[in-house]
Design an enzyme around this catalytic site. Structure first.
Site, PDB file in Angstrom:
ATOM      1  N   ARG A  74       9.543  -5.082   0.942  1.00 34.85           N
ATOM      2  CA  ARG A  74      10.272  -3.961   1.545  1.00 34.85           C
ATOM      3  C   ARG A  74      11.715  -3.847   1.056  1.00 34.85           C
ATOM      4  O   ARG A  74      12.254  -2.745   0.966  1.00 34.85           O
ATOM      5  CB  ARG A  74      10.222  -4.086   3.069  1.00 34.85           C
ATOM      6  CG  ARG A  74       8.842  -3.819   3.651  1.00 34.85           C
ATOM      7  CD  ARG A  74       8.786  -4.089   5.139  1.00 34.85           C
ATOM      8  NE  ARG A  74       8.915  -5.509   5.450  1.00 34.85           N
ATOM      9  CZ  ARG A  74       9.094  -6.008   6.672  1.00 34.85           C
ATOM     10  NH1 ARG A  74       9.203  -5.185   7.702  1.00 34.85           N
ATOM     11  NH2 ARG A  74       9.181  -7.308   6.862  1.00 34.85           N
TER      12      ARG A  74
ATOM     13  N   ASN B  64       7.184 -15.400   0.385  1.00 29.80           N
ATOM     14  CA  ASN B  64       7.329 -13.978   0.679  1.00 29.80           C
ATOM     15  C   ASN B  64       7.740 -13.825   2.140  1.00 29.80           C
ATOM     16  O   ASN B  64       7.364 -14.621   2.984  1.00 29.80           O
ATOM     17  CB  ASN B  64       5.986 -13.282   0.393  1.00 29.80           C
ATOM     18  CG  ASN B  64       5.957 -11.810   0.753  1.00 29.80           C
ATOM     19  OD1 ASN B  64       4.994 -11.333   1.346  1.00 29.80           O
ATOM     20  ND2 ASN B  64       6.988 -11.078   0.405  1.00 29.80           N
ATOM     21  N   GLY B  65       8.531 -12.780   2.413  1.00 34.40           N
ATOM     22  CA  GLY B  65       8.903 -12.480   3.791  1.00 34.40           C
ATOM     23  C   GLY B  65      10.404 -12.535   4.014  1.00 34.40           C
ATOM     24  O   GLY B  65      11.017 -13.603   3.905  1.00 34.40           O
ATOM     25  N   ASP B  66      11.010 -11.374   4.303  1.00 29.92           N
ATOM     26  CA  ASP B  66      12.429 -11.279   4.671  1.00 29.92           C
ATOM     27  C   ASP B  66      13.389 -11.728   3.573  1.00 29.92           C
ATOM     28  O   ASP B  66      14.505 -12.166   3.868  1.00 29.92           O
ATOM     29  CB  ASP B  66      12.716 -12.077   5.953  1.00 29.92           C
ATOM     30  CG  ASP B  66      12.029 -11.506   7.170  1.00 29.92           C
ATOM     31  OD1 ASP B  66      11.418 -10.429   7.054  1.00 29.92           O
ATOM     32  OD2 ASP B  66      12.085 -12.151   8.237  1.00 29.92           O
TER      33      ASP B  66
ATOM     34  N   CYS C  18      -3.022  -9.191   4.241  1.00 25.13           N
ATOM     35  CA  CYS C  18      -2.729  -7.905   4.879  1.00 25.13           C
ATOM     36  C   CYS C  18      -3.071  -7.962   6.372  1.00 25.13           C
ATOM     37  O   CYS C  18      -4.194  -8.318   6.741  1.00 25.13           O
ATOM     38  CB  CYS C  18      -3.515  -6.785   4.216  1.00 25.13           C
ATOM     39  SG  CYS C  18      -3.223  -5.171   4.987  1.00 25.13           S
TER      40      CYS C  18
ATOM     41  N   ALA D  18       0.836  -1.196   0.000  1.00 25.06           N
ATOM     42  CA  ALA D  18       0.000   0.000   0.000  1.00 25.06           C
ATOM     43  C   ALA D  18       0.870   1.245   0.000  1.00 25.06           C
ATOM     44  O   ALA D  18       1.813   1.363   0.786  1.00 25.06           O
ATOM     45  CB  ALA D  18      -0.924  -0.002   1.223  1.00 25.06           C
TER      46      ALA D  18
END
Length: 336
Positions: free
Chosen positions: A225, A200-202, A100, A18
């Site tokens: 990120r 997904n993730g890190d 989310c 977002a």
């Protein structure tokens, strides 16, 4: 990687974020090697279809295929209508958000809150799949909390209904973004279904991407990120997966040009006033960890014209290039 009838050029995907994965950012990541980029979440509330924000998010003019749009909501009929609306506006893949963790999403029983209600998950997925003739994908977390990890059950429901690919963030809803992502659940899901699974993730480096692919056996990795201020991470990962070798850091000159081109796209997309303000967070990400960047970012947030914003970017990177033609991150910032 194949998602239904659509072929993806590689197995590197930009996570929907977002306020971040707007069209300029998606285009930039695709330019640097991402095979697919999922849009910011679009509400299923039909009352908002005419809003400026929703219409902007549905603007895919000039975007490189495939165009994947994420929708969120808790009402099966409204989710189907949202899917149809976005396909009519150019979406080639519809992605359903059940991952989310934000309170404002979960408080209306959307996003990862839906993982608590498997019958409703089934109704939503079925309604959306039946409503469109493009592939439908799903993004989830490993479960609601560490005592309630039901990703395998959700994955099987999704596959049976006709979901074409599944992305899993390696945390529960309760974990938010705290602690480390875990990949054991993702590996178990991969063993339980035949559709493509994306982890997904890190995933913050080429080595981590290779580790996750090898450890879980998944078909692809999704990066969020770690791409903020570093869209060339997809180029680096792709090169490493193919050769086992690292690319050199980008040159200071290249990052200057990337940053300036990106902010100009933001001015065009949002208008000069909003674009200038939105550009600030991207400029902050591009410069995080670089020499004297804290002072630079503080000053950047006081600038009120686009000409001054661009000149300040140029001056800062020209200052850095005097010290080194290649970008140098300060070690303590990398650790952070």
């Amino acid at each position: 990687m194949q998602i239904g009838s659509i072929s993806i050029k590689n197995n590197l995907v930009v996570a929907p974020m977002a306020g971040v994965t707007d069209r300029p950012f998606r285009q930039l990541c695709k330019k640097f090697g991402a095979g697919m980029a999922v849009s910011e979440m679009v509400t299923s509330n039909s009352l908002l279809y005419g809003s400026e924000k929703t219409l902007r998010r549905a603007n895919h003019e000039g975007e490189v295929d495939p165009i994947s749009v994420q929708i969120a909501g808790a009402d099966p009929k409204m989710m189907a209508e949202a899917a149809q609306f976005n396909v009519d506006h150019g979406a080639q893949i519809i992605d359903i958000n059940m991952g989310c963790p934000a309170k404002k999403i979960c408080n209306v029983m959307a996003g990862s809150a839906l993982l608590k209600d498997e019958p409703l998950v089934q109704k939503i997925l079925s309604s959306v799949v039946k409503s469109v003739d493009v592939p439908v994908t799903l993004k989830i977390r490993t479960g609601w909390d560490t005592k309630n990890r039901n990703a395998i059950e959700i994955a099987k429901i999704a596959e049976d209904i006709g979901i074409k690919a599944l992305a899993i963030h390696g945390r529960t809803r309760a974990c938010l973004y705290m602690g480390d992502a875990e990949y054991d659940t993702i590996a178990e899901v991969k063993q339980s279904v035949r559709i493509p699974v994306i982890a997904n993730g890190d995933i913050t480096s080429p080595e981590k991407a290779k580790f996750v692919l090898d450890y879980t056996g998944v078909d692809g990795v999704m990066i969020g990120r770690a791409a903020q201020g570093k869209p060339w991470i997809f180029r680096e990962i792709d090169h490493y997966l193919k050769t086992g070798k690292h690319l050199d850091n980008p040159s200071t000159y290249e990052i200057k040009n990337i940053t300036i081109a990106h902010v100009k796209e933001l001015y065009d997309f949002y208008g000069e006033n909003a674009g200038l303000k939105i550009a600030r967070k991207h400029i902050s990400w591009y410069t995080k960890g670089l020499k004297n960047s804290a002072n630079f970012r503080h000053y950047m947030n006081t600038i009120e014209t686009i000409d001054a914003q661009i000149k300040t970017i140029e001056d800062y990177f020209n200052f850095l290039s005097i010290e080194s033609p290649y970008i140098k991150y300060e070690e303590e910032m990398l650790v952070a």
